[in-house]
Scaffold this motif. Sequence first.
Motif, PDB file in Angstrom:
ATOM      1  N   ALA A   1       0.826  -0.921  -0.038  1.00 31.97           N
ATOM      2  CA  ALA A   1       0.062  -0.437  -0.064  1.00 31.97           C
ATOM      3  C   ALA A   1       0.979   1.222   0.170  1.00 31.97           C
ATOM      4  O   ALA A   1       1.809   1.463   0.830  1.00 31.97           O
ATOM      5  CB  ALA A   1      -1.015   0.104   1.051  1.00 31.97           C
ATOM      6  N   LYS A   2       0.651   2.061  -1.037  1.00 34.38           N
ATOM      7  CA  LYS A   2       1.602   3.046  -1.037  1.00 34.38           C
ATOM      8  C   LYS A   2       1.469   4.470  -0.496  1.00 34.38           C
ATOM      9  O   LYS A   2       2.367   5.506   0.163  1.00 34.38           O
ATOM     10  CB  LYS A   2       1.698   3.827  -2.477  1.00 34.38           C
ATOM     11  N   HIS A   3      -0.200   4.432   0.423  1.00 32.52           N
ATOM     12  CA  HIS A   3      -0.010   5.735   1.511  1.00 32.52           C
ATOM     13  C   HIS A   3       0.731   4.924   2.768  1.00 32.52           C
ATOM     14  O   HIS A   3       0.397   6.040   3.409  1.00 32.52           O
ATOM     15  CB  HIS A   3      -1.723   5.432   2.047  1.00 32.52           C
ATOM     16  N   ASN A   4       0.982   3.565   3.433  1.00 31.31           N
ATOM     17  CA  ASN A   4       1.601   3.591   4.869  1.00 31.31           C
ATOM     18  C   ASN A   4       3.015   2.651   4.327  1.00 31.31           C
ATOM     19  O   ASN A   4       3.637   2.118   5.297  1.00 31.31           O
ATOM     20  CB  ASN A   4       0.979   2.775   5.322  1.00 31.31           C
ATOM     21  N   ASN A   5       3.002   2.383   2.969  1.00 29.69           N
ATOM     22  CA  ASN A   5       4.412   1.419   2.458  1.00 29.69           C
ATOM     23  C   ASN A   5       4.305   0.446   3.544  1.00 29.69           C
ATOM     24  O   ASN A   5       5.214  -0.785   3.376  1.00 29.69           O
ATOM     25  CB  ASN A   5       6.012   2.037   3.277  1.00 29.69           C
ATOM     26  N   MET A   6       3.064  -0.392   3.349  1.00 31.07           N
ATOM     27  CA  MET A   6       2.932  -1.597   4.532  1.00 31.07           C
ATOM     28  C   MET A   6       2.732  -2.803   3.733  1.00 31.07           C
ATOM     29  O   MET A   6       1.708  -2.303   2.118  1.00 31.07           O
ATOM     30  CB  MET A   6       2.287  -1.772   5.636  1.00 31.07           C
ATOM     31  N   GLU A   7       2.914  -3.821   3.799  1.00 34.68           N
ATOM     32  CA  GLU A   7       3.375  -5.737   2.600  1.00 34.68           C
ATOM     33  C   GLU A   7       1.771  -5.766   3.266  1.00 34.68           C
ATOM     34  O   GLU A   7       1.795  -6.248   4.675  1.00 34.68           O
ATOM     35  CB  GLU A   7       3.687  -6.086   2.392  1.00 34.68           C
ATOM     36  N   PHE A   8       1.250  -6.889   2.400  1.00 28.33           N
ATOM     37  CA  PHE A   8      -0.758  -7.513   2.997  1.00 28.33           C
ATOM     38  C   PHE A   8      -1.129  -8.202   1.521  1.00 28.33           C
ATOM     39  O   PHE A   8      -0.061  -8.377   0.686  1.00 28.33           O
ATOM     40  CB  PHE A   8      -1.280  -6.286   2.528  1.00 28.33           C
ATOM     41  N   LYS A   9      -1.212  -9.374   2.508  1.00 26.57           N
ATOM     42  CA  LYS A   9      -1.514 -10.780   1.431  1.00 26.57           C
ATOM     43  C   LYS A   9      -3.311 -10.790   1.233  1.00 26.57           C
ATOM     44  O   LYS A   9      -3.995 -10.426   1.811  1.00 26.57           O
ATOM     45  CB  LYS A   9      -1.517 -11.422   2.164  1.00 26.57           C
ATOM     46  N   ILE A  10      -3.389 -10.253   0.139  1.00 20.52           N
ATOM     47  CA  ILE A  10      -5.193 -10.422  -0.667  1.00 20.52           C
ATOM     48  C   ILE A  10      -5.541 -12.041  -0.542  1.00 20.52           C
ATOM     49  O   ILE A  10      -5.460 -12.261  -0.742  1.00 20.52           O
ATOM     50  CB  ILE A  10      -5.087 -10.093  -2.625  1.00 20.52           C
ATOM     51  N   ILE A  11      -6.829 -12.099   0.527  1.00 21.82           N
ATOM     52  CA  ILE A  11      -8.046 -13.003   0.644  1.00 21.82           C
ATOM     53  C   ILE A  11      -9.027 -12.976  -0.392  1.00 21.82           C
ATOM     54  O   ILE A  11     -10.151 -13.916  -0.349  1.00 21.82           O
ATOM     55  CB  ILE A  11      -7.999 -13.264   1.651  1.00 21.82           C
ATOM     56  N   GLY A  12      -9.115 -11.229  -0.744  1.00 25.81           N
ATOM     57  CA  GLY A  12     -10.677 -11.447  -1.460  1.00 25.81           C
ATOM     58  C   GLY A  12     -11.127 -10.105  -1.951  1.00 25.81           C
ATOM     59  O   GLY A  12     -10.120  -9.343  -2.022  1.00 25.81           O
ATOM     60  N   LEU A  13     -11.957  -9.934  -3.124  1.00 22.58           N
ATOM     61  CA  LEU A  13     -12.528  -8.386  -2.770  1.00 22.58           C
ATOM     62  C   LEU A  13     -13.603  -7.875  -2.520  1.00 22.58           C
ATOM     63  O   LEU A  13     -14.451  -9.111  -1.609  1.00 22.58           O
ATOM     64  CB  LEU A  13     -12.978  -8.486  -4.492  1.00 22.58           C
ATOM     65  N   SER A  14     -13.448  -6.767  -1.908  1.00 20.22           N
ATOM     66  CA  SER A  14     -15.104  -6.122  -1.580  1.00 20.22           C
ATOM     67  C   SER A  14     -15.888  -6.808  -1.881  1.00 20.22           C
ATOM     68  O   SER A  14     -16.127  -6.487  -3.381  1.00 20.22           O
ATOM     69  CB  SER A  14     -15.188  -4.992  -0.641  1.00 20.22           C
ATOM     70  N   ASP A  15     -17.762  -6.545  -1.588  1.00 23.51           N
ATOM     71  CA  ASP A  15     -19.108  -6.958  -1.946  1.00 23.51           C
ATOM     72  C   ASP A  15     -19.120  -5.384  -2.958  1.00 23.51           C
ATOM     73  O   ASP A  15     -19.792  -5.433  -4.022  1.00 23.51           O
ATOM     74  CB  ASP A  15     -19.688  -7.362  -1.265  1.00 23.51           C
ATOM     75  N   GLN A  16     -18.560  -4.521  -2.534  1.00 20.66           N
ATOM     76  CA  GLN A  16     -19.439  -3.285  -2.661  1.00 20.66           C
ATOM     77  C   GLN A  16     -18.327  -2.479  -3.340  1.00 20.66           C
ATOM     78  O   GLN A  16     -17.282  -2.894  -3.314  1.00 20.66           O
ATOM     79  CB  GLN A  16     -19.816  -2.582  -2.054  1.00 20.66           C
ATOM     80  N   PRO A  17     -18.034  -1.296  -3.934  1.00 16.32           N
ATOM     81  CA  PRO A  17     -17.387  -0.219  -4.229  1.00 16.32           C
ATOM     82  C   PRO A  17     -16.601   0.441  -3.046  1.00 16.32           C
ATOM     83  O   PRO A  17     -17.901   0.665  -1.606  1.00 16.32           O
ATOM     84  CB  PRO A  17     -17.877   0.635  -5.197  1.00 16.32           C
TER      85      PRO A  17
END
Length: 886
Positions: free
Chosen positions: A291-307
Motif C-alpha cells: 500500500a503506497k499510503h503507508n508502505n506496508m505489505e499485505f496478502k490479498i484474500i478477496g475483494l469487497s462486495d461493494q465499491p
Amino acid sequence: MPDSMATKMAGSVQVVKDDTVKRTPMARPSIGREGKPIRLLSNHFAVKLNGVDAVFYQYSVSIKSEDDKVVDGKGIGRKVIDKLLQTYSSELDGKDFAYDGEKCLFTVGPLPQNNFEFTVILEETSSRAVGGSPGHGSPSQADKKRVKRSHLAKKFIVAISYAAKIPLKSVALALRGSESEHAQDALRVLDIVLRQQQAKRGCLLVRQSFFSDDSRNLVDLTGGVSGCRGLHSSFRTTIGGLSLNMDVSTTMIVTPGPVIDFLLTNQNVRDIRDIDWPRARKMLKNLRVKAKHNNMEFKIIGLSDQPCSRQTFPMKVRNGSIEVQTMDITVQDYFKSKQVELMMPYLPCLDVGKPKRPNYLPIELCHMVSLQRYTKALSSQQRANLVEKSRQKPQDRMRVVTDAVKSNRYDDDPILSSCGIEIEKHLTRVDGRVLSAPTLVVGNSEDCIPNRGRWNYNNKRLLDPVKIERWAIVNFSARCDMSRISRELINCGRSKGIFIERPHTLVDEDSQSRRCSPVERVERMFEKVKTSLPGPPEFLLCVLPERKNCDIYGPWKKKNLHEMGIVTQCIAPSNKMNDQYFTNVLLKINAKLGGMNSKLALEHRQMIPVVTQIPTLILGMDVSHGSPGRADIPSIAAVVGSRCWPLISRYRASVRTQSPKVEMIDSLFKPLYDGKDDGIMRELLLDFYQTSQQRKPKQIIIFRDGVSESQFSQVLNVELNQIIKAYQSMGQGDLPKFTVIIAQKNHHTKLFQVDSPDNVPPGTVVDSGIVHPRQYDFYMCAQAGPIGTSRPTHYHVLLDEIGFSADNLQKLVLSLSYVYQRSTTAISVVAPICYAHLAAAQVGQFMKFEEFADTSSGSGVNSSSAAAIPELPRLHADVCSSMFFC
C-alpha cells in the motif's frame, strides 16, 4: 490376436527374474573413440576441496511463537535465525550457520552442546502491522496503535537439536567413483550455503535458482506476467572433480506495478469498467501488494462486495471524553479523513484481512510486490514470448555465468572458506567429438546426406509415398480459401511422389453451428461429412477456426481416432502457406497413412550394428502432466514401440491415464480379474510379433524421458519389472536382453566452442570431463542450434545387457535423432521419446478433464484413488497401429 499366437510368440521357459533383486545403475564400461575431436567449454567451474576433513553437523530447528504455534513461513524463519545468530553468537561459539529456511541448519564442526532453546525477539513484521487501513479502529486510535506497535516486538522460541554428521570426505570418495552414503547430503549442504547467500541479498529462491529484483532481468510475456531471468547454481561430482554448475535460468513472476495496470493487462482490456471482477478475485487471491499510503505489505484474500464509496466497516469513535460508540463508515470516507482522496471510488476494495475480520484497501493505492511467482499455466502466446525473449547467444550466456561467479565472491563465504573450498573463475575445458551424420535414403533409393543436421525434399521424392484417393476437407474457419489449399496440397504432393486425387468434397461449417459447443460443432460437421461422402474416407484434412490448440481440436481428434477410425490432419489458417508449409504437412500425412518419408541408409540396407542381426524392439516412454496447480487432472502415460523389424523408423503408440503428477508408469503390466493383461506392453509386444515375421523381440532398448536421478532406481526396479512380467504373462520363453537409457533435457549443462561464437555442431558428444565419476552417461547435441544456446541431451545408461560398445550406442542414439518423420532436421532427443510425448499430448486432448475435477481432486494424487481416474477412450482398430501422433 488370440492368446495362442501370444503363447507361440513367447517360446521356451526361463527362470523368472526375481523382483527382490535390486538393480543399480551400471558403471561406465568405456568411452567412445569415433568422431572428429573438438575443443569445448562447459558452464562448470572447477572446485578445489582443500579441507576434506571438515564435517558438517546437521541440526533440526523448531520455531514457535509465544502462543506455542509452529512458525513455518520461510521468510520469517530466516529473519528469526539471523537474529538468533546476532544475539547468541557467543553461546554458539561464533559458528556460522547454513540454514535451509525451514527445519534444518548446518555448521562446520559441532556446536558446544546437542540441544539448545533460545528466545528470539523480532520486531513486528510490516504485513502484520495493524494501523493505517480501515477495519482497525478509529483514525486517532489507529495512529496511536501504529506508533506503539512499531516499538513492539514479537517473541519466538527456537529449539535446536543435533540430528546427524555429514563428512565432507564423502564427496572426495564419490569423486573417486566409490559409492558414498553421505555424498549427496554433503552436496546439498554446499547448495544450501549458496542459496542462503542469495536469500540474504533479497533474491527469490526457486529450487536451485535465484532471481534478483532488477528490472533489467524482466521480459514482458503479456497478461500481467513477466519472465524473470536469474541464475541456477549447483555443485556436481564429475569425472574431472567437483564442479559448480552455473547457468542462466528463467521463472515466471507477476509483473510488478499498480494493481489496476495488472488487471487491465491480465484481462486484455483498456477500460477499468470492462474488468471481469469475479475473474479478478480468483486471479488476485493470495498475491501480495504494497500500500503506497503507508508502505506496508499485505496478502490479498478477496475483494469487497461493494465499491469503496459504498463499502462500510464498523469503527469505534469517542463521543466526548468517555463514551465510545461504534458507527459504520465507508472506505472512501475513512481515507478522506486520512487526507487521502480516492480518484476511483467506484472500484471494489482489496480485502487483505482475515476471513472473519476483513481489512479493506482501495485498489488504486496498491502495487504488486515484486518477485511473486506466477504458477498458473501460460497461454500459447505467453510460451512463445518466453521462448523468443529468453534466447541468449552462446557468447552472451558464457559472459553472464562467468560474471556471476566472479561477482558473487563465493570464496569470501565463511562456511565455504572454513571447508577449504575454492571455486575457479573460468569455464571448464572439455574434450568432445563430433559424430558424422547418418546418411538417409529418400525416393528412388537416392542417398541424402544431411548438412549441419538438416536436409530437404527440394527436387526429391519421399521414400515410400502413399496414394490418397478418398478424402475430403472440412472447414471450421470462416476465413479460408479451401480450393486454394486443395490445389496446392495436390500439386505439392505430386512433386514429392504422393498421388492425391481431388477431394471428394469441401465441407464448410454452417454459420449457426459456430455458436454451439465444440463437441456439438464436431458432431454437426460429421453429419454433413456423412451425407456428402459415399463411404468412409481414408483421410480428412481439417481446417481449424484459428490456432492449433483451439477447443475443437480435442473433440475432433476423439471423434476420428476413437469413434470413426479415420486418419486426420489439422491445419490452422496461416499467411505462410507456401510450398515448404505444404511439404511439412505432407510429411505428417504420409507417415500417418502408413508411408515413409525417409529412413537411414544402414536401416535400408539392414546393416545397423547389433539391432539388425537380432530382433530388437525399441521403446520410447514418457508421462505428461496437467498444468501447474491442477492436481485434479490425470497424468497421461504414453509408450511407443518400434514395429516391422528390422526397421527402426516405424512406431505405434499405447496410451493410458494414471494418477495426477505420478511420474512412474503404472500400466505397463495390468492384470485383470480374469487373469488377462490389459497393459501397455502387451499391445506393443503383440504388434511387434505380428509385423516382424512372427519373431519375438530378443532385445529391448528402452528410452525413458522425464525422470530425475532420484527416480533411476524406480525405472530399473519397478517399470522394468512390469515389462518383464508383461512379457512372461504372454507365455513361456527366454527373457530378452534389456538396455535401459534415460534421456534428460531438463538440466543445466551447456557446451560452447572454444574458438567459435556459434553453437556446437550437430553430432557433438561428450563422455569425459564433466560426466558422472562412476555411472555411464554422456551428453549429446544431435541438433543444429541456429538460435539461442543449444541444450545437449543428457543420456544415462542404467542397464546394458545387450552389450553395446560406447561408439555403437552413441551412433544409435544419434541415428534415432534422424528418423523423426515429421521433420527435415535432426531433433534434440531420440525420435521414440518425441513420439511418446506427441501421443500423450494428442490422446490427452480426447478428454474434457474439467468434468472429472470433482471426483479426482480431493482424493486425488495417490495411487489409492485410482478408481477416480477416468480411463482414456481407446483408439479405433483402424488407426491404433498407425502413426496417428505424427
